[in-house]
Motif scaffolding. Sequence first.
Motif, short mmCIF file in Angstrom:
data_model
loop_
_atom_site.label_atom_id
_atom_site.label_comp_id
_atom_site.label_asym_id
_atom_site.label_seq_id
_atom_site.Cartn_x
_atom_site.Cartn_y
_atom_site.Cartn_z
N GLY A 1 0.82 -1.21 0.00
CA GLY A 1 0.00 0.00 0.00
C GLY A 1 0.85 1.26 0.00
N CYS A 2 2.03 1.17 0.56
CA CYS A 2 2.88 2.37 0.67
C CYS A 2 4.25 2.20 0.04
N HIS A 3 4.66 0.96 -0.20
CA HIS A 3 6.01 0.73 -0.70
C HIS A 3 5.97 0.04 -2.05
N SER A 4 6.95 0.33 -2.86
CA SER A 4 7.14 -0.41 -4.10
C SER A 4 8.39 -1.27 -3.96
N VAL A 5 8.40 -2.33 -4.73
CA VAL A 5 9.57 -3.20 -4.84
C VAL A 5 9.69 -3.59 -6.31
N GLY A 6 10.88 -3.45 -6.85
CA GLY A 6 11.06 -3.64 -8.28
C GLY A 6 10.60 -4.98 -8.81
N GLY A 7 10.73 -6.02 -8.00
CA GLY A 7 10.42 -7.35 -8.51
C GLY A 7 8.94 -7.63 -8.67
N LEU A 8 8.08 -6.88 -8.01
CA LEU A 8 6.65 -7.14 -8.10
C LEU A 8 6.10 -6.62 -9.41
N PRO B 1 1.65 -2.27 -11.10
CA PRO B 1 2.38 -1.01 -10.99
C PRO B 1 3.32 -0.91 -9.81
N ASN B 2 3.71 -2.05 -9.21
CA ASN B 2 4.80 -2.04 -8.24
C ASN B 2 4.49 -1.47 -6.87
N GLY B 3 3.28 -1.00 -6.64
CA GLY B 3 2.95 -0.61 -5.29
C GLY B 3 2.91 0.88 -5.05
N GLY B 4 2.69 1.21 -3.75
CA GLY B 4 2.45 2.60 -3.37
C GLY B 4 3.69 3.46 -3.38
N THR B 5 3.47 4.75 -3.22
CA THR B 5 4.58 5.69 -3.30
C THR B 5 4.69 6.55 -2.05
N LEU B 6 3.86 6.28 -1.05
CA LEU B 6 3.96 7.06 0.19
C LEU B 6 5.29 6.77 0.88
N GLY B 7 5.63 5.51 0.98
CA GLY B 7 6.90 5.11 1.58
C GLY B 7 7.96 4.93 0.52
N PRO B 8 9.22 4.85 0.95
CA PRO B 8 10.31 4.68 -0.03
C PRO B 8 10.26 3.32 -0.73
N ALA C 1 14.74 0.72 -11.39
CA ALA C 1 13.54 1.30 -10.77
C ALA C 1 12.54 1.75 -11.83
N VAL C 2 13.03 2.37 -12.91
CA VAL C 2 12.15 2.72 -14.01
C VAL C 2 12.25 1.61 -15.05
N THR C 3 11.25 0.75 -15.06
CA THR C 3 11.28 -0.37 -15.99
C THR C 3 10.95 0.12 -17.39
N PRO C 4 11.33 -0.61 -18.41
CA PRO C 4 11.01 -0.19 -19.78
C PRO C 4 9.51 0.07 -19.98
N GLN C 5 8.67 -0.79 -19.36
CA GLN C 5 7.23 -0.56 -19.53
C GLN C 5 6.83 0.81 -19.01
N VAL C 6 7.33 1.14 -17.81
CA VAL C 6 6.97 2.42 -17.21
C VAL C 6 7.44 3.55 -18.11
N ALA D 1 7.96 3.46 -21.31
CA ALA D 1 7.19 3.47 -22.54
C ALA D 1 5.82 4.10 -22.31
N ILE D 2 5.18 3.76 -21.20
CA ILE D 2 3.87 4.33 -20.91
C ILE D 2 3.99 5.83 -20.73
N GLY D 3 5.04 6.26 -20.02
CA GLY D 3 5.27 7.69 -19.84
C GLY D 3 5.44 8.40 -21.17
N ALA D 4 6.25 7.81 -22.04
CA ALA D 4 6.50 8.43 -23.34
C ALA D 4 5.22 8.48 -24.16
N ALA D 5 4.41 7.42 -24.10
CA ALA D 5 3.17 7.38 -24.88
C ALA D 5 2.21 8.45 -24.40
N ILE D 6 2.10 8.61 -23.09
CA ILE D 6 1.19 9.63 -22.55
C ILE D 6 1.68 11.02 -22.97
N PHE D 7 2.99 11.22 -22.91
CA PHE D 7 3.55 12.51 -23.30
C PHE D 7 3.21 12.81 -24.77
#
Length: 171
Positions: free
Chosen positions: A43-50, A53-60, A117-122, A124-130
């Motif tokens: 809910g608050c943390h992301s971990v690269g392996g999951l 969308p890798n989880g929350g961003t409230l925590g590191p 930390a920034v996977t290719p999918q992420v 690519a999605i960012g670039a597509a939205i831009f």
Amino acid sequence: MTFAPVNVHAQSASLPAPAAIQRGERLFSGQTSFTYGGPACIGCHSVGGLSFPNGGTLGPDLTQVAVRMGDEGIQSALKTLYFPAMVPLYKTRPLTPDEQQDVAAFLHHAQASAPPAVTPQVAAIGAAIFLLFVLIAWRAGRGRLRGVRRRLVETARAAAAAPKIAEGDPR
Ligand code: HEC
């Protein structure tokens, strides 16, 4: 995939380490509930392996946390969960020793198997939205310009009221 043994604490004769990692991942991501009802870390943390969308961003992001804190640090962190934002949630809902070990095994494994930390999918999605926004802005701008031009032409036509201009105009 090769797996380096976790640490002495996380290993137990009856439980092979990969199973502990798997249980830890399920606990971390909320697929398995904590015994005392603590909220899932995801809910608050992301971990690269999951998976995305890798989880929350409230925590590191905790992908590299085992590197940063060391396995010992992780062990005591999971025992106390003393981080200010987490204390209110886990003070009365601690992780059982087994759960601590499983989550520690998962976090240890995460740093070994982490994608960037920034996977290719992420990316690519960012670039597509831009690009989409650029396209929308461009189309909107073009339409407005055309509208302005049409109005100018109409004004000119009305003012001149001369058929010569209308002939010269492709519209
Ligand atoms: C309510 C949101 C929330 C939840 C749920 C949560 N955390 Fe945190 N965690 C944080 C925040 C925010 C921090 C940053 C320190 C702080 O402000 O407390 C943190 C810090 C940490 C740190 C220290 C990271 C560092 O780089 O120093 C660890 C380790 C950690 N959390 C593990 C966990 C684990 C394991 C769980 C699940 C059992 C969990 N957290 C659940 C919000 C949360």
